[in-house]
Structures are given as C-alpha cells and as structure tokens.
Design a protein around this motif. Structure first.
Motif, mmCIF file in Angstrom:
data_model
loop_
_atom_site.group_PDB
_atom_site.id
_atom_site.type_symbol
_atom_site.label_atom_id
_atom_site.label_comp_id
_atom_site.label_asym_id
_atom_site.label_seq_id
_atom_site.Cartn_x
_atom_site.Cartn_y
_atom_site.Cartn_z
ATOM 1 N N LEU A 135 0.857 -1.189 0.000
ATOM 2 C CA LEU A 135 0.000 0.000 0.000
ATOM 3 C C LEU A 135 0.894 1.239 0.000
ATOM 4 C CD1 LEU A 135 -3.107 0.062 0.115
ATOM 5 C CD2 LEU A 135 -2.912 0.385 2.591
ATOM 6 N N ASP B 157 1.937 4.957 0.763
ATOM 7 C CA ASP B 157 1.604 5.992 1.757
ATOM 8 C C ASP B 157 1.319 7.303 1.014
ATOM 9 O OD1 ASP B 157 1.334 7.727 3.829
ATOM 10 O OD2 ASP B 157 3.450 7.645 4.471
ATOM 11 N N LEU B 158 0.053 7.683 0.974
ATOM 12 C CA LEU B 158 -0.341 8.907 0.260
ATOM 13 C C LEU B 158 -0.550 10.082 1.215
ATOM 14 C CD1 LEU B 158 -2.870 7.320 -2.293
ATOM 15 C CD2 LEU B 158 -0.474 7.913 -2.674
ATOM 16 N N ASP C 82 -5.895 9.878 1.783
ATOM 17 C CA ASP C 82 -5.943 8.573 2.450
ATOM 18 C C ASP C 82 -5.708 7.488 1.396
ATOM 19 O OD1 ASP C 82 -8.265 8.553 0.995
ATOM 20 O OD2 ASP C 82 -9.609 8.111 2.673
ATOM 21 N N ASN C 83 -5.587 6.240 1.857
ATOM 22 C CA ASN C 83 -5.416 5.141 0.895
ATOM 23 C C ASN C 83 -6.104 3.897 1.449
ATOM 24 O OD1 ASN C 83 -4.738 3.442 -1.133
ATOM 25 N ND2 ASN C 83 -2.513 3.624 -0.904
ATOM 26 N N GLU D 3 -6.440 0.939 -1.843
ATOM 27 C CA GLU D 3 -6.765 1.238 -3.235
ATOM 28 C C GLU D 3 -5.524 1.331 -4.123
ATOM 29 O OE1 GLU D 3 -9.571 4.461 -3.769
ATOM 30 O OE2 GLU D 3 -8.757 4.892 -5.759
ATOM 31 N N VAL D 4 -4.482 1.996 -3.675
ATOM 32 C CA VAL D 4 -3.318 2.244 -4.539
ATOM 33 C C VAL D 4 -2.110 1.504 -3.968
ATOM 34 C CG1 VAL D 4 -1.790 3.999 -5.526
ATOM 35 C CG2 VAL D 4 -4.224 4.499 -5.210
ATOM 36 N N TYR D 5 -1.524 0.619 -4.787
ATOM 37 C CA TYR D 5 -0.435 -0.250 -4.341
ATOM 38 C C TYR D 5 0.790 -0.059 -5.210
ATOM 39 C CZ TYR D 5 -4.076 -2.866 -1.852
ATOM 40 O OH TYR D 5 -5.094 -3.241 -1.032
#
Ligand SMILES: O=c1[nH]c(=O)c2[nH]c(=O)[nH]c2[nH]1
Length: 285
Positions: free
Chosen positions: A241, A243-244, A250-251, A254-256
């Motif tokens: 994952l 870190d956004l 937030d994450n 969703e985004v990897y």
C-alpha cells in the motif's frame, strides 16, 4: 602427471521449437512446443577420443521430434515425450537413458477458424525420464499468474529487532504458480490439475501463502486421483500500500506498489498420506 576421468555426462538437442497445425472444417488447432532431449549411455569414447560410433547426432534427435509429430501426432505432451524417450533408448544400443522435457505454449482460438491469440506467461510442462528404472513422467504448469484483492491476511509472525512489516488483516495476495505433479500409474488430466490450483487459490481464505500452497496441492490430489505428489513454488508478488499521507490523501486499500523484487518464495510438496512414492529420478551432475 595428473590424470582425469570423465564424470556423468549427457547430450541432446535442446529447445527444438515445433508448431503443429491440425487443419479441420470446424477450425484449426495448433500445438506449440519447445522440446528438449538429453541422452545418457556409453558415450565416453566420444569425449575421450572423439570416436562418435555411439553418438546419435543431436541434429537427428531434432529431426525425430519433427518426424514423430507428423507420423504419430501429438496426443498430449506427456505421451509425446514418452514416445520420444522410449524411442531413443530402444533404437540406440549406446543410449541407456533419455530425458525429454517439453514446454507447451497455449494459444486461444479467436475466430473459431484459423486465428489465435497468445496471452500471459503460462506454460504447460512435462518431463519424462526413461531408463532402467522404467518411465517417470512429471507434469506441470509454470507462469500461472494469480491475484486476489482480498481474503488474505498475514499476522502473528515472529517479531525481532529487525522486523518492520506491519501485521495485516487485508492484503492483495498474488503469485506466479510453478507447479509439478506426479503419478505412478494413469495419466492425470492436466486441465483438471490446473483448474484445481486456480480454484483453491481463489476460494482459500489465506492466513499465509504457505497455507494457500497446502490448499492448492491438496485440491490437486482431491481432483486428480492418479496424482501422488504435487510440488509448488510460489513467489509472493508483494503489493505494498502506498503511503499517500504526504499528499494529504488517504489510501483505503486502493493504490499499491507492485514490487518485482525481492519476493518471498514459498515452496513445498504436498503428498498423499501413507502412500509409498518411488523416488523421483533427478539428473544432476
Ligand atoms: O504469506 C506470507 N508468508 C510469509 O512467510 C511472509 N513473510 C512476509 O514478509 N510476508 C509473508 N507472507
């Protein structure tokens, strides 16, 4: 003056590429193979003095692969490999053992006629050893890439001073399956074995890729009664994952970042309980 002796040796034609087209009114079928032959026997003279009286040229081995495809067809890579291995030993007094390994590249029919599509990295495999121990056949699949977006956790592991991995209750689980299976009698249906691997990966709620490995091997044994042993090599294709938070985002799973290395490598054998399995012939130097 030091003296030397010849150790174990083998020779053969590696990676003969063969495509066979079966033409029919209901559409064509193609079989796309990579065939490797290795032979062992009374081959010292060729190495020691260059006397090739016992040497079946590797060029002839390649020709035999093509000729057999025409003369006998290809009714599965296991049967084709067995026919070739037995032929080299039976026809050549100098050859005592043969190993034939075949990779099959799958093609999907596109138009029900004469157009095909290759996708993915998946390859079907078969390796046959033939010699005084009889004929041993190992079938398999490699490069079968699977991913599930949830139903995978990993926690409760050892923590020491070098551990930074957070425990997770929900992660992506992905792997590229490298599997082989072995029967002593009968010919397991490779499509059934493959389907069992995929199905078990999908429906096993995973607490570790190790647990998924055992479930996948067990499912093959359940579905294919002839199979005595399944070997699995499962790279853990980590998805981290991202870190956004630095961007004020937030994450929520969703985004990897899909890392390609390093990767965990989970390997194991799943066997039928209480069944004696003859040792596998392994040609190693
Ligand atoms: O399923 C897993 N097994 C492990 O042994 C392991 N180790 C690790 O860092 N992540 C994972 N995941």
């Amino acid at each position: 003056m030091p003296t030397f002796e010849l150790g174990p040796n083998q020779y053969g034609k590696a990676e003969t590429r063969l495509v066979r087209v079966e033409r029919g009114p209901a559409g064509d079928r193609i079989t796309d193979l990579n065939v490797s032959v290795a032979l062992r026997g009374d081959l010292a003279a060729s190495h020691l003095t260059g006397d090739n009286a016992g040497v079946l040229p590797t060029d002839t081995q390649k020709n035999t692969v093509y000729a057999f495809a025409r003369e006998f067809g290809i009714d599965g890579i296991e049967a084709f490999a067995e026919r070739l291995a037995e032929h080299f030993v039976a026809s050549q007094p100098s050859i005592h053992e043969a190993r034939v390994s075949i990779q099959q590249y799958p093609w999907q029919d596109v138009d029900g006629a004469h157009t095909f599509r290759r996708d993915g990295s998946e390859v079907r495999t078969a390796t046959v050893h033939h010699g005084h121990y009889g004929t041993q056949t190992v079938s398999g699949v490699t490069g079968l890439v699977l991913l599930k977006t949830t139903d995978s956790e990993f926690h409760g592991f050892v923590q020491d001073r070098y551990t930074t991995l957070p425990e997770t209750r929900d992660r992506i689980l992905a792997t590229s399956v490298d599997a082989t299976w072995r029967a002593v009698q009968g010919r397991p249906d490779p499509a059934a074995a493959r389907a069992a691997l995929v199905e078990a990966f999908a429906d096993t709620y995973s607490l570790a890729l190790q647990q998924t490995l055992f479930a996948m091997g067990s499912r093959v044994l359940q579905r294919c009664p002839e199979v005595l042993e399944v070997r699995l090599s499962l790279p853990n294709r980590h998805h981290f994952l991202v870190d956004l938070a630095p961007f004020g985002l937030d994450n929520p799973n969703e985004v990897y970042f899909a890392a390609d290395r390093p990767y965990g490598l989970i390997e194991g054998v799943v066997r039928r309980d209480g069944v004696a399995i003859p040792e596998e012939v392994a040609w190693t130097f």
